[in-house]
Scaffold this motif. Structure first.
Motif, PDB file in Angstrom:
ATOM      1  N   SER A 177       0.813  -1.226   0.000  1.00  0.00           N
ATOM      2  CA  SER A 177       0.000   0.000   0.000  1.00  0.00           C
ATOM      3  C   SER A 177       0.846   1.276   0.000  1.00  0.00           C
ATOM      4  O   SER A 177       0.708   2.134   0.868  1.00  0.00           O
ATOM      5  CB  SER A 177      -0.896  -0.011   1.244  1.00  0.00           C
ATOM      6  OG  SER A 177      -2.231   0.064   0.873  1.00  0.00           O
ATOM      7  N   ASN A 224       1.151   3.321  -2.881  1.00  0.00           N
ATOM      8  CA  ASN A 224       0.713   4.315  -3.862  1.00  0.00           C
ATOM      9  C   ASN A 224      -0.731   3.977  -4.241  1.00  0.00           C
ATOM     10  O   ASN A 224      -1.086   2.799  -4.357  1.00  0.00           O
ATOM     11  CB  ASN A 224       1.681   4.196  -5.063  1.00  0.00           C
ATOM     12  CG  ASN A 224       1.282   4.976  -6.273  1.00  0.00           C
ATOM     13  OD1 ASN A 224       0.305   4.629  -6.953  1.00  0.00           O
ATOM     14  ND2 ASN A 224       2.023   6.019  -6.572  1.00  0.00           N
ATOM     15  N   LYS A 225      -1.538   5.001  -4.443  1.00  0.00           N
ATOM     16  CA  LYS A 225      -2.968   4.737  -4.709  1.00  0.00           C
ATOM     17  C   LYS A 225      -3.180   3.876  -5.957  1.00  0.00           C
ATOM     18  O   LYS A 225      -4.026   2.982  -5.968  1.00  0.00           O
ATOM     19  CB  LYS A 225      -3.714   6.072  -4.856  1.00  0.00           C
ATOM     20  CG  LYS A 225      -3.959   6.753  -3.522  1.00  0.00           C
ATOM     21  CD  LYS A 225      -4.745   8.047  -3.718  1.00  0.00           C
ATOM     22  CE  LYS A 225      -4.963   8.733  -2.368  1.00  0.00           C
ATOM     23  NZ  LYS A 225      -5.531  10.094  -2.541  1.00  0.00           N
ATOM     24  N   LYS A 226      -2.413   4.148  -7.024  1.00  0.00           N
ATOM     25  CA  LYS A 226      -2.585   3.354  -8.251  1.00  0.00           C
ATOM     26  C   LYS A 226      -2.184   1.900  -8.025  1.00  0.00           C
ATOM     27  O   LYS A 226      -2.785   0.982  -8.583  1.00  0.00           O
ATOM     28  CB  LYS A 226      -1.732   3.942  -9.389  1.00  0.00           C
ATOM     29  CG  LYS A 226      -2.354   5.182 -10.000  1.00  0.00           C
ATOM     30  CD  LYS A 226      -1.500   5.685 -11.166  1.00  0.00           C
ATOM     31  CE  LYS A 226      -1.966   7.084 -11.580  1.00  0.00           C
ATOM     32  NZ  LYS A 226      -0.917   7.830 -12.303  1.00  0.00           N
ATOM     33  N   VAL A 277      -2.465   0.291  -5.196  1.00  0.00           N
ATOM     34  CA  VAL A 277      -3.535  -0.333  -4.414  1.00  0.00           C
ATOM     35  C   VAL A 277      -4.681  -0.756  -5.346  1.00  0.00           C
ATOM     36  O   VAL A 277      -5.211  -1.868  -5.237  1.00  0.00           O
ATOM     37  CB  VAL A 277      -4.038   0.628  -3.306  1.00  0.00           C
ATOM     38  CG1 VAL A 277      -5.256   0.045  -2.594  1.00  0.00           C
ATOM     39  CG2 VAL A 277      -2.924   0.922  -2.309  1.00  0.00           C
ATOM     40  N   GLU A 278      -5.011   0.115  -6.306  1.00  0.00           N
ATOM     41  CA  GLU A 278      -6.064  -0.221  -7.277  1.00  0.00           C
ATOM     42  C   GLU A 278      -5.654  -1.424  -8.128  1.00  0.00           C
ATOM     43  O   GLU A 278      -6.459  -2.296  -8.445  1.00  0.00           O
ATOM     44  CB  GLU A 278      -6.346   0.984  -8.192  1.00  0.00           C
ATOM     45  CG  GLU A 278      -7.064   2.120  -7.506  1.00  0.00           C
ATOM     46  CD  GLU A 278      -8.377   1.678  -6.884  1.00  0.00           C
ATOM     47  OE1 GLU A 278      -9.178   1.027  -7.578  1.00  0.00           O
ATOM     48  OE2 GLU A 278      -8.578   1.950  -5.669  1.00  0.00           O
ATOM     49  N   TYR A 306      -1.862   3.473   2.753  1.00  0.00           N
ATOM     50  CA  TYR A 306      -3.313   3.535   2.542  1.00  0.00           C
ATOM     51  C   TYR A 306      -4.001   2.292   3.105  1.00  0.00           C
ATOM     52  O   TYR A 306      -4.587   1.503   2.367  1.00  0.00           O
ATOM     53  CB  TYR A 306      -3.615   3.697   1.048  1.00  0.00           C
ATOM     54  CG  TYR A 306      -3.025   4.972   0.477  1.00  0.00           C
ATOM     55  CD1 TYR A 306      -3.615   6.203   0.757  1.00  0.00           C
ATOM     56  CD2 TYR A 306      -1.868   4.949  -0.297  1.00  0.00           C
ATOM     57  CE1 TYR A 306      -3.067   7.387   0.259  1.00  0.00           C
ATOM     58  CE2 TYR A 306      -1.315   6.133  -0.801  1.00  0.00           C
ATOM     59  CZ  TYR A 306      -1.915   7.336  -0.523  1.00  0.00           C
ATOM     60  OH  TYR A 306      -1.376   8.503  -1.006  1.00  0.00           O
ATOM     61  N   SER A 349      -6.785   0.198   5.212  1.00  0.00           N
ATOM     62  CA  SER A 349      -8.161   0.284   5.719  1.00  0.00           C
ATOM     63  C   SER A 349      -8.154  -0.004   7.221  1.00  0.00           C
ATOM     64  O   SER A 349      -7.166  -0.507   7.767  1.00  0.00           O
ATOM     65  CB  SER A 349      -9.037  -0.745   4.996  1.00  0.00           C
ATOM     66  OG  SER A 349      -8.571  -2.051   5.327  1.00  0.00           O
ATOM     67  N   SER A 388       4.009   9.592  -3.047  1.00  0.00           N
ATOM     68  CA  SER A 388       3.194   8.424  -2.712  1.00  0.00           C
ATOM     69  C   SER A 388       2.099   8.767  -1.710  1.00  0.00           C
ATOM     70  O   SER A 388       0.934   8.370  -1.878  1.00  0.00           O
ATOM     71  CB  SER A 388       4.092   7.320  -2.135  1.00  0.00           C
ATOM     72  OG  SER A 388       5.046   6.923  -3.094  1.00  0.00           O
ATOM     73  N   GLY A 389       2.465   9.492  -0.670  1.00  0.00           N
ATOM     74  CA  GLY A 389       1.508   9.810   0.389  1.00  0.00           C
ATOM     75  C   GLY A 389       2.257   9.857   1.702  1.00  0.00           C
ATOM     76  O   GLY A 389       3.482   9.709   1.732  1.00  0.00           O
ATOM     77  N   ILE A 449      -0.406  15.928  -3.062  1.00  0.00           N
ATOM     78  CA  ILE A 449      -1.120  14.735  -2.582  1.00  0.00           C
ATOM     79  C   ILE A 449      -2.397  15.149  -1.854  1.00  0.00           C
ATOM     80  O   ILE A 449      -3.454  14.562  -2.025  1.00  0.00           O
ATOM     81  CB  ILE A 449      -0.230  13.915  -1.613  1.00  0.00           C
ATOM     82  CG1 ILE A 449       0.929  13.272  -2.368  1.00  0.00           C
ATOM     83  CG2 ILE A 449      -1.055  12.831  -0.903  1.00  0.00           C
ATOM     84  CD1 ILE A 449       2.046  12.771  -1.453  1.00  0.00           C
ATOM     85  N   GLU A 490      -5.197  17.999  -5.165  1.00  0.00           N
ATOM     86  CA  GLU A 490      -4.770  17.731  -6.547  1.00  0.00           C
ATOM     87  C   GLU A 490      -4.748  18.984  -7.410  1.00  0.00           C
ATOM     88  O   GLU A 490      -4.121  18.999  -8.461  1.00  0.00           O
ATOM     89  CB  GLU A 490      -5.649  16.654  -7.172  1.00  0.00           C
ATOM     90  CG  GLU A 490      -5.312  15.277  -6.641  1.00  0.00           C
ATOM     91  CD  GLU A 490      -5.900  14.162  -7.488  1.00  0.00           C
ATOM     92  OE1 GLU A 490      -6.578  14.461  -8.485  1.00  0.00           O
ATOM     93  OE2 GLU A 490      -5.682  12.989  -7.121  1.00  0.00           O
TER      94      GLU A 490
END
Lengths: 417, 417
Positions: A223, A225-227, A229-230, A264, A266, A292-293, B337, B340
């Motif tokens: 987890s 980077n958001k992409k 995770v998707e 990221y 949950s 990344s975050g 981040i 946006e």
């Protein structure tokens, strides 16, 4: 008894809330381990020779829970990209070069010297898929006297052809790797699936079996980077979350486990990390560099989650763990500015993560309490003005402004390196 | 004609959107200024001796638009505090020591050497309220051949007694300072009210008069911290905003003006900064360290505001401007981040701010275009592996991972320092 006594300004963190600062004090070491820290030396040690470091500070040596050896050469390069593009454009190309053992022989000595110079005496290292080059890395670590968990990386999909192995080959070489005679008490293997997108379910399953059968710990990415995770969600749609993919295949908490990044997560994943005693590894420089975050670090800590720190070189741009400590503090301050419910990380807490929490992956390591291994750095700025600061201010100065040249001696398990 | 030719991999930013990368090229310098950069040397220069730096990169030297000389000793210390507490507990105590000229003689040579070592060949410096110690600083800058605007700090309220002067004394000493024979073409005075809370309206008014009468630029702090902004509002309730207090007293845009931090600006203030051609000075490390906030940098740039970069030592913990460049990029990535709509800062743009924008405060400085002063750093990692990178990758490596030891030569106005 094989006693030695080290004298100086001794600083460590027993608890995360405060530094233990022992000015002009003595550490008594018996063989590899600490007997005690004393302001006044007990009479029974009066005949033991003292190594006196004067106005230097003595701190637990650094441990890095997440670093990629083959990325040493690309450190600082190409950081205008995000994770997936950065992997494809820079990182995989860097790693491909290690199919040539001569390239490993050229680069890895520099990497290992940088660990040594910067006082990172123990680390958890991603190598590449190539066993022969990874043995070169292990040999360099051995020559420098450093301790590490070293992983042969596993990938069988979603990477350039040159970095992909068949499942069969990847598993066969993993077995050969962990059974090789390269390892020792100080240097051990670790199971290292790169991350979920690089591994089929079959590969993950077999790696989990090896980890459990041989009791070998696990390191990987989670987890970041958001992409990403998707992407994992699309690859493993039946699993409720990213962490669960690793857990399904016994790569999550069955043995000691490092999950780098873990930004990221949950609520269910946070609970899983706590239940399964996972080391989440915060890599602040990498997370900023690749956009990344930011891990909600103090919230995790306050929930009782175990969080360590990693440089994540090459997406992180500094090997010295003092940079990771200060960047973790800076990131947490930004999180606090944005969201007042998230407190910032104190200096003692950040130091505690980099030493005592990170060290706990290796056993009784990272503190100067009784029975801990004596792993230490002796720090001296070489500047009279700075050595006039209080010991704690000297430490702050080193963490924020120092570099490898301030580390004048290094001890691992009681031995001067 | 007094020609010299410098050869190497030449990198600079004419525009913020891209680096100019001239591999194995020649800079022709006539006396202090650049004639041109050439891939192939024109025949007419064939007899001019060439200083060949081989595989080194050559970049414009660094300029720091916000740095506090007396805080050099406290760099990295006490950063668990926010602005006002940090000022009271650490900074004012540091600055008080400069009432003793012998202390200045001890500390300032180290500070100036650090500027020199790190390639910051021009800077805008806050000293303290003490003229005599500040002359020591100026003398050290002169001995090293560096260029600077140096400010005697003005404070007549809201600080410890030892750092407060009466309005009369503060103004008298400011006049003596700017009229002293310490200054030269390279080192000039700058009017330096610390910030609004430290100065009565009477003091601000008289400083504005001096600035206008003698055409002397102004540097101060603006909108760094939320509590500070509230404080200013309570001190000057009739002014619509913080910026307006400075403008009312002719300390805002009448002469060249540096406003450090400028984080919490209202729309009206943003418009004022643009209209009055103010240099807003972004100090990312300081802003993270003191939990101040993050300037919406790219939004400011896209509105046509002039933004430069400052290390803000001692709240910033690194003198080398490469650290300010990379921290500015990291901060902007975090802003992106979170929001946006706010784009992140590219590497070329951050470099452009640190060189060409910062340099413009000094005139034709900070680029290698024709007629610019030849101010340059020669960078060589001393590592064959790294020198095998492309020139741009070598620059990236230096910005993210480099230190003073990588700077092998320094030129200011055509002269090797």
């Amino acid at each position: 008894m094989n006693l030695k006594i080290i004298k100086g300004h001794i600083i460590y963190t027993k608890e995360k809330t405060q530094f233990e600062v022992c000015k002009d004090s003595f550490i008594v070491v018996n063989n590899k381990k600490i007997v005690g820290v004393y302001k006044k030396l007990p009479d029974k040690y009066i005949d033991v020779p003292i190594i006196d470091y004067g106005d230097s500070i003595i701190i637990p040596s650094f441990i890095d829970l997440h670093i990629h050896a083959p990325q040493y050469m690309q450190m600082g390069v190409g950081l205008d990209l995000e994770l997936i593009d950065w992997l494809n454009k820079y990182t995989f190309r860097s790693e491909e070069k290690f199919s040539d053992i001569d390239y490993a022989r050229e680069v890895y000595p520099h990497f290992v010297k940088a660990l040594y110079d910067n006082g990172t005496l123990r680390s958890c290292i991603f190598a590449t898929i190539h066993n022969d080059s990874t043995y070169v890395l292990i040999e360099e670590l051995r020559k420098r006297g450093l301790s590490a968990y070293v992983g042969k990386v596993n990938m069988n999909q979603n990477a350039p052809d040159k970095l992909i192995q068949s499942t069969e080959c990847s598993i066969k070489e993993t077995r050969e790797f962990i059974e090789s005679n390269s390892f020792s008490e100080l240097i051990k293997p670790i199971i290292t699936p790169r991350f979920v997108p690089s591994c089929s379910s079959e590969l993950l399953k077999k790696l989990g079996e090896i980890s459990c059968k041989y009791n070998i710990p696990v390191q990987t990415h989670l987890s970041e980077n958001k992409k990403e995770v998707e992407w994992v969600k699309s690859l493993f749609p039946k699993n409720p979350n990213y962490s669960d993919v690793y857990r399904e295949y016994n790569l999550y908490g069955r043995e000691k486990t490092l999950m780098a990044h873990s930004i990221y997560l949950s609520e269910a994943e946070i609970e899983m990390a706590k239940q399964d005693n996972i080391f989440l590894v915060h890599c602040p420089n990498s997370n900023m560099n690749l956009t990344s975050g930011i891990m909600p670090l103090t919230n995790f800590l306050d929930k009782g989650i175990k969080v360590g720190l990693g440089s994540d070189v090459g997406a992180g741009h500094k090997i010295g763990m003092q940079h990771t400590i200060t960047s973790a503090i800076q990131c947490s301050k930004i999180n606090h500015i944005i969201n007042e419910n998230e407190r910032s990380l104190s200096e003692s807490e950040a130091f505690y993560l980099a030493t005592k929490i990170n060290g706990s992956f290796f056993g009784k390591v990272g503190s100067f309490e009784k029975d801990y291994y004596f792993d230490a750095l002796v720090i001296n700025s070489g500047d009279k003005l700075i050595n006039n600061l209080t010991p704690l201010e000297q430490l702050q100065r080193f963490l924020y402004c120092g570099d490898a040249s301030n580390i004048i001696d290094r001890y691992l398990e009681g031995q001067l390196l």
